[in-house]
Design a protein around this motif. Structure first.
Motif, PDB file in Angstrom:
ATOM      1  N   GLN A  11       6.149  -6.950   3.498  1.00 43.92           N
ATOM      2  CA  GLN A  11       5.433  -6.382   2.352  1.00 43.92           C
ATOM      3  C   GLN A  11       5.924  -4.965   2.059  1.00 43.92           C
ATOM      4  N   THR A  12       6.168  -4.176   3.107  1.00 46.66           N
ATOM      5  CA  THR A  12       6.707  -2.823   2.931  1.00 46.66           C
ATOM      6  C   THR A  12       8.090  -2.885   2.293  1.00 46.66           C
ATOM      7  N   PHE A  13       8.909  -3.793   2.761  1.00 41.81           N
ATOM      8  CA  PHE A  13      10.247  -3.990   2.224  1.00 41.81           C
ATOM      9  C   PHE A  13      10.183  -4.382   0.757  1.00 41.81           C
ATOM     10  N   ASN A  14       9.319  -5.308   0.416  1.00 43.33           N
ATOM     11  CA  ASN A  14       9.155  -5.760  -0.967  1.00 43.33           C
ATOM     12  C   ASN A  14       8.671  -4.617  -1.862  1.00 43.33           C
ATOM     13  N   ASN A  15       7.706  -3.831  -1.394  1.00 40.28           N
ATOM     14  CA  ASN A  15       7.200  -2.702  -2.182  1.00 40.28           C
ATOM     15  C   ASN A  15       8.293  -1.661  -2.428  1.00 40.28           C
ATOM     16  N   LEU A  16       9.107  -1.403  -1.426  1.00 41.10           N
ATOM     17  CA  LEU A  16      10.209  -0.450  -1.570  1.00 41.10           C
ATOM     18  C   LEU A  16      11.189  -0.909  -2.645  1.00 41.10           C
ATOM     19  N   ILE A  17      11.519  -2.177  -2.637  1.00 43.58           N
ATOM     20  CA  ILE A  17      12.442  -2.733  -3.630  1.00 43.58           C
ATOM     21  C   ILE A  17      11.861  -2.600  -5.039  1.00 43.58           C
ATOM     22  N   ILE A  18      10.580  -2.891  -5.180  1.00 46.01           N
ATOM     23  CA  ILE A  18       9.924  -2.790  -6.485  1.00 46.01           C
ATOM     24  C   ILE A  18       9.844  -1.333  -6.931  1.00 46.01           C
ATOM     25  N   ASN A  19       9.419  -0.437  -6.045  1.00 48.95           N
ATOM     26  CA  ASN A  19       9.230   0.976  -6.402  1.00 48.95           C
ATOM     27  C   ASN A  19      10.541   1.684  -6.732  1.00 48.95           C
ATOM     28  N   LEU A  20      11.630   1.288  -6.110  1.00 50.20           N
ATOM     29  CA  LEU A  20      12.924   1.911  -6.376  1.00 50.20           C
ATOM     30  C   LEU A  20      13.713   1.181  -7.460  1.00 50.20           C
ATOM     31  N   ASN A  21      13.090   0.165  -8.052  1.00 54.83           N
ATOM     32  CA  ASN A  21      13.708  -0.614  -9.128  1.00 54.83           C
ATOM     33  C   ASN A  21      15.053  -1.205  -8.698  1.00 54.83           C
ATOM     34  N   LEU A  22      15.047  -1.788  -7.517  1.00 52.50           N
ATOM     35  CA  LEU A  22      16.252  -2.408  -6.979  1.00 52.50           C
ATOM     36  C   LEU A  22      16.262  -3.895  -7.319  1.00 52.50           C
ATOM     37  N   LYS A  23      17.389  -4.516  -7.110  1.00 56.32           N
ATOM     38  CA  LYS A  23      17.543  -5.927  -7.401  1.00 56.32           C
ATOM     39  C   LYS A  23      18.031  -6.638  -6.147  1.00 56.32           C
ATOM     40  N   ILE A  24      17.450  -7.785  -5.854  1.00 55.63           N
ATOM     41  CA  ILE A  24      17.899  -8.600  -4.730  1.00 55.63           C
ATOM     42  C   ILE A  24      18.771  -9.724  -5.271  1.00 55.63           C
ATOM     43  N   ILE A  25      19.936  -9.876  -4.674  1.00 55.57           N
ATOM     44  CA  ILE A  25      20.825 -10.976  -5.018  1.00 55.57           C
ATOM     45  C   ILE A  25      20.936 -11.850  -3.776  1.00 55.57           C
ATOM     46  N   SER A  26      20.526 -13.079  -3.924  1.00 57.91           N
ATOM     47  CA  SER A  26      20.563 -13.985  -2.776  1.00 57.91           C
ATOM     48  C   SER A  26      21.077 -15.353  -3.214  1.00 57.91           C
ATOM     49  N   PRO A  27      21.645 -16.083  -2.294  1.00 61.11           N
ATOM     50  CA  PRO A  27      22.121 -17.423  -2.635  1.00 61.11           C
ATOM     51  C   PRO A  27      20.953 -18.390  -2.807  1.00 61.11           C
ATOM     52  N   THR A  28      21.214 -19.490  -3.463  1.00 59.83           N
ATOM     53  CA  THR A  28      20.170 -20.494  -3.659  1.00 59.83           C
ATOM     54  C   THR A  28      20.032 -21.415  -2.451  1.00 59.83           C
ATOM     55  N   ASN A  29      21.049 -21.444  -1.623  1.00 59.96           N
ATOM     56  CA  ASN A  29      21.019 -22.294  -0.430  1.00 59.96           C
ATOM     57  C   ASN A  29      20.756 -21.459   0.816  1.00 59.96           C
ATOM     58  N   PRO A  30      20.256 -22.085   1.871  1.00 63.02           N
ATOM     59  CA  PRO A  30      20.019 -21.330   3.109  1.00 63.02           C
ATOM     60  C   PRO A  30      21.318 -20.777   3.696  1.00 63.02           C
ATOM     61  N   THR A  31      21.195 -19.655   4.391  1.00 58.80           N
ATOM     62  CA  THR A  31      22.332 -19.080   5.100  1.00 58.80           C
ATOM     63  C   THR A  31      22.097 -19.073   6.605  1.00 58.80           C
ATOM     64  N   TYR A  32      20.902 -19.424   7.011  1.00 60.24           N
ATOM     65  CA  TYR A  32      20.562 -19.472   8.433  1.00 60.24           C
ATOM     66  C   TYR A  32      20.378 -20.920   8.852  1.00 60.24           C
ATOM     67  N   TRP A  33      21.130 -21.311   9.867  1.00 68.35           N
ATOM     68  CA  TRP A  33      21.125 -22.692  10.339  1.00 68.35           C
ATOM     69  C   TRP A  33      20.707 -22.697  11.806  1.00 68.35           C
ATOM     70  N   PRO A  34      19.405 -22.751  12.066  1.00 64.75           N
ATOM     71  CA  PRO A  34      18.935 -22.647  13.454  1.00 64.75           C
ATOM     72  C   PRO A  34      19.287 -23.879  14.288  1.00 64.75           C
ATOM     73  N   ILE A  35      19.487 -23.641  15.573  1.00 62.41           N
ATOM     74  CA  ILE A  35      19.734 -24.767  16.465  1.00 62.41           C
ATOM     75  C   ILE A  35      18.464 -25.144  17.226  1.00 62.41           C
ATOM     76  N   HIS A  36      17.479 -24.261  17.172  1.00 63.07           N
ATOM     77  CA  HIS A  36      16.207 -24.559  17.826  1.00 63.07           C
ATOM     78  C   HIS A  36      15.383 -25.457  16.916  1.00 63.07           C
ATOM     79  N   ILE A  37      14.762 -26.473  17.479  1.00 64.42           N
ATOM     80  CA  ILE A  37      14.052 -27.488  16.684  1.00 64.42           C
ATOM     81  C   ILE A  37      12.818 -26.939  15.953  1.00 64.42           C
ATOM     82  N   ASN A  38      12.206 -25.869  16.467  1.00 64.82           N
ATOM     83  CA  ASN A  38      10.988 -25.331  15.855  1.00 64.82           C
ATOM     84  C   ASN A  38      11.265 -24.294  14.767  1.00 64.82           C
TER      85      ASN A  38
END
Length: 92
Positions: A11-38
């Protein structure tokens, strides 16, 4: 971009991005591929930027499979709209 699980740091991270008028660019697909089942697929890699709107971009995933996540590459293209004009005044 949303967070998988709400938490105070997120939430702090999100508020900082909004307050500083920053833009997040992220891919539409996952970038993290966990090997742990949970654990779940998620976006681990993203960019925080102040790119102007005339700069076009696209994201590609690196094919380096030596990790549990796939790094991303941000490709930038500067596209300017150049207006053509005709000189209507002529000297005689």
């Amino acid at each position: 971009m949303g967070f998988s699980l709400p938490n105070p740091r997120g939430q702090t991270f999100n508020n900082l991005i909004i307050n500083l008028n920053l833009k997040i660019i992220s891919p539409t697909n996952p970038t993290y591929w966990p090997i742990h089942i949970n654990r779940h697929f998620d976006v681990l890699d993203f960019f925080i930027t102040t790119l102007p709107s005339y700069i076009k971009y696209f994201i590609t995933n690196s094919l380096d499979l030596s990790s549990d996540h796939t790094p991303i590459i941000l490709n930038l293209t500067d596209i300017l709209n150049i207006t053509k004009y005709n000189q209507t005044n002529s000297t005689t």
